[in-house]
Design a protein around this motif. Structure first.
Motif, mmCIF file in Angstrom:
data_model
loop_
_atom_site.group_PDB
_atom_site.id
_atom_site.type_symbol
_atom_site.label_atom_id
_atom_site.label_comp_id
_atom_site.label_asym_id
_atom_site.label_seq_id
_atom_site.Cartn_x
_atom_site.Cartn_y
_atom_site.Cartn_z
ATOM 1 N N GLN A 161 -32.945 -7.777 0.486
ATOM 2 C CA GLN A 161 -31.681 -8.494 0.479
ATOM 3 C C GLN A 161 -31.524 -9.213 -0.852
ATOM 4 O O GLN A 161 -32.465 -9.801 -1.370
ATOM 5 C CB GLN A 161 -31.635 -9.508 1.636
ATOM 6 N N LEU A 162 -30.325 -9.155 -1.407
ATOM 7 C CA LEU A 162 -29.998 -9.876 -2.624
ATOM 8 C C LEU A 162 -29.137 -11.078 -2.280
ATOM 9 O O LEU A 162 -28.366 -11.062 -1.318
ATOM 10 C CB LEU A 162 -29.263 -8.966 -3.615
ATOM 11 N N SER A 163 -29.259 -12.113 -3.081
ATOM 12 C CA SER A 163 -28.497 -13.324 -2.840
ATOM 13 C C SER A 163 -27.009 -13.057 -3.012
ATOM 14 O O SER A 163 -26.569 -12.542 -4.041
ATOM 15 C CB SER A 163 -28.954 -14.430 -3.802
ATOM 16 N N ALA A 164 -26.230 -13.401 -1.991
ATOM 17 C CA ALA A 164 -24.782 -13.195 -2.056
ATOM 18 C C ALA A 164 -24.127 -14.126 -3.069
ATOM 19 O O ALA A 164 -23.016 -13.865 -3.523
ATOM 20 C CB ALA A 164 -24.167 -13.413 -0.678
ATOM 21 N N GLU A 165 -24.809 -15.223 -3.425
ATOM 22 C CA GLU A 165 -24.260 -16.139 -4.410
ATOM 23 C C GLU A 165 -24.377 -15.581 -5.831
ATOM 24 O O GLU A 165 -23.604 -15.952 -6.711
ATOM 25 C CB GLU A 165 -24.986 -17.489 -4.338
ATOM 26 N N CYS A 166 -25.369 -14.707 -6.041
ATOM 27 C CA CYS A 166 -25.635 -14.222 -7.394
ATOM 28 C C CYS A 166 -25.216 -12.769 -7.608
ATOM 29 O O CYS A 166 -24.960 -12.375 -8.753
ATOM 30 C CB CYS A 166 -27.128 -14.358 -7.710
ATOM 31 N N TRP A 167 -25.162 -11.969 -6.541
ATOM 32 C CA TRP A 167 -24.894 -10.540 -6.681
ATOM 33 C C TRP A 167 -23.738 -10.137 -5.779
ATOM 34 O O TRP A 167 -23.558 -10.681 -4.686
ATOM 35 C CB TRP A 167 -26.132 -9.717 -6.327
ATOM 36 N N GLU A 168 -22.950 -9.183 -6.244
ATOM 37 C CA GLU A 168 -21.830 -8.668 -5.480
ATOM 38 C C GLU A 168 -21.862 -7.140 -5.505
ATOM 39 O O GLU A 168 -22.388 -6.534 -6.448
ATOM 40 C CB GLU A 168 -20.511 -9.164 -6.065
ATOM 41 N N PRO A 169 -21.333 -6.479 -4.467
ATOM 42 C CA PRO A 169 -21.361 -5.008 -4.425
ATOM 43 C C PRO A 169 -20.601 -4.404 -5.591
ATOM 44 O O PRO A 169 -19.582 -4.922 -6.042
ATOM 45 C CB PRO A 169 -20.682 -4.689 -3.078
ATOM 46 N N ALA A 170 -21.131 -3.284 -6.076
ATOM 47 C CA ALA A 170 -20.509 -2.553 -7.177
ATOM 48 C C ALA A 170 -20.045 -1.191 -6.681
ATOM 49 O O ALA A 170 -20.647 -0.599 -5.791
ATOM 50 C CB ALA A 170 -21.498 -2.381 -8.339
ATOM 51 N N GLU A 171 -18.952 -0.701 -7.261
ATOM 52 C CA GLU A 171 -18.388 0.588 -6.853
ATOM 53 C C GLU A 171 -19.110 1.718 -7.589
ATOM 54 O O GLU A 171 -18.609 2.283 -8.556
ATOM 55 C CB GLU A 171 -16.889 0.614 -7.137
ATOM 56 N N VAL A 172 -20.309 2.027 -7.115
ATOM 57 C CA VAL A 172 -21.131 3.095 -7.679
ATOM 58 C C VAL A 172 -21.613 3.971 -6.536
ATOM 59 O O VAL A 172 -22.237 3.484 -5.589
ATOM 60 C CB VAL A 172 -22.335 2.527 -8.462
ATOM 61 N N ASP A 173 -21.314 5.271 -6.597
ATOM 62 C CA ASP A 173 -21.683 6.199 -5.528
ATOM 63 C C ASP A 173 -23.014 6.903 -5.787
ATOM 64 O O ASP A 173 -23.481 7.662 -4.942
ATOM 65 C CB ASP A 173 -20.586 7.258 -5.350
ATOM 66 N N THR A 174 -23.625 6.667 -6.932
ATOM 67 C CA THR A 174 -24.871 7.347 -7.273
ATOM 68 C C THR A 174 -26.015 6.824 -6.414
ATOM 69 O O THR A 174 -26.111 5.610 -6.183
ATOM 70 C CB THR A 174 -25.199 7.117 -8.759
ATOM 71 N N PRO A 175 -26.908 7.693 -5.936
ATOM 72 C CA PRO A 175 -28.082 7.224 -5.174
ATOM 73 C C PRO A 175 -28.956 6.306 -6.021
ATOM 74 O O PRO A 175 -28.920 6.328 -7.259
ATOM 75 C CB PRO A 175 -28.814 8.521 -4.826
ATOM 76 N N CYS A 176 -29.774 5.495 -5.337
ATOM 77 C CA CYS A 176 -30.634 4.538 -6.042
ATOM 78 C C CYS A 176 -31.665 5.236 -6.909
ATOM 79 O O CYS A 176 -32.131 4.675 -7.892
ATOM 80 C CB CYS A 176 -31.358 3.637 -5.036
#
Length: 240
Positions: A161-176
């Motif tokens: 889990q990433l901190s919601a205060e510091c990180w936001e979802p990005a529109e990237v469809d590429t696998p990790c």
């Protein structure tokens, strides 16, 4: 009386929101990103270095690079490097016209997977070959400048889990990972550092020399064609 109280209330609310924003930004350590062009000439290596503000914790780290029309990545060269495990990247669009000049080319997006550095647990780096395109002849100058924007740092954590205060979802469809088809959610930092664009200097021809270049090209082509035709007539064996 009611109207007189509105001013202090609004000031207090604004001050509270400002303090809250400063607290969140202070809690989120700044992620730094640098990029550098190695070598000289039209064929360079783009080096991207990232230092996260926190430990990645097993997450995939990548840099999203926006390539302007004046710079391109050769998809065939990229595929060869990935076969030898020398780099990991995803190019969009996948089909790139490597012969097109700058004024006929399109921009592209490169997702470069970064590898951890041994000296620092929060430090990552990645390298990919890039190439400059030919530009139109210019008047009064012998060079053109191609700006390369600062990359966007991305994290993908399938098991954390990433901190919601510091990180936001990005529109990237590429696998990790380039080795799996699982589509996990990429995230980008909310507080992006202000970085200057990297400038690539590309030599260009002088527009004043266009007539001279065309005349010499036509003369050379005609001379070579005449020599080839003369040699063919002299030494060639033509069937009757």
């Amino acid at each position: 009386m009611a109207g007189g109280r509105r001013g202090p209330v609004r000031v207090g609310a604004g001050l509270g929101a400002l303090l809250c924003a400063l607290h969140v930004q202070a809690a989120c350590r700044v992620t730094s990103v640098t990029q550098e062009l190695l070598k000289e000439g039209f064929h360079r290596d783009l080096l991207v270095k990232v230092e996260l503000g926190e430990d990645a914790g097993g997450c995939a780290v990548a840099a999203q690079v926006h390539l302007p029309p004046g710079i391109y990545v050769d998809p065939y060269e990229l595929a060869t490097l990935q076969q030898h495990n020398l780099t990991k990247a995803v190019l969009s669009p996948a089909a790139i016209d490597v012969e097109a000049p700058e004024y006929l080319a399109q921009a592209a997006v490169l997702l470069l997977f970064l590898e951890p550095e041994s000296r620092c647990s929060r430090c990552f780096r990645g390298t990919v070959p890039v190439h400059a395109r030919y530009h139109r002849p210019a008047r009064g100058t012998h060079q053109a400048w191609v700006p390369l924007q600062s990359p966007q740092v991305l994290l993908c954590c399938c098991h954390g889990q990433l901190s919601a205060e510091c990180w936001e979802p990005a529109e990237v469809d590429t696998p990790c990972s380039s080795d799996t088809n699982s589509s996990c959610q990429w995230h980008t930092t909310k507080h992006r550092p202000v970085c200057e664009d990297l400038m690539l200097r590309v030599p260009v021809g002088h527009r004043e020399h266009s007539s001279l270049v065309c005349a010499l090209t036509l003369l050379t082509t005609g001379l070579c064609s005449g020599l080839i035709l003369a040699a063919a007539c002299k030494y060639g064996h033509f069937s009757q």
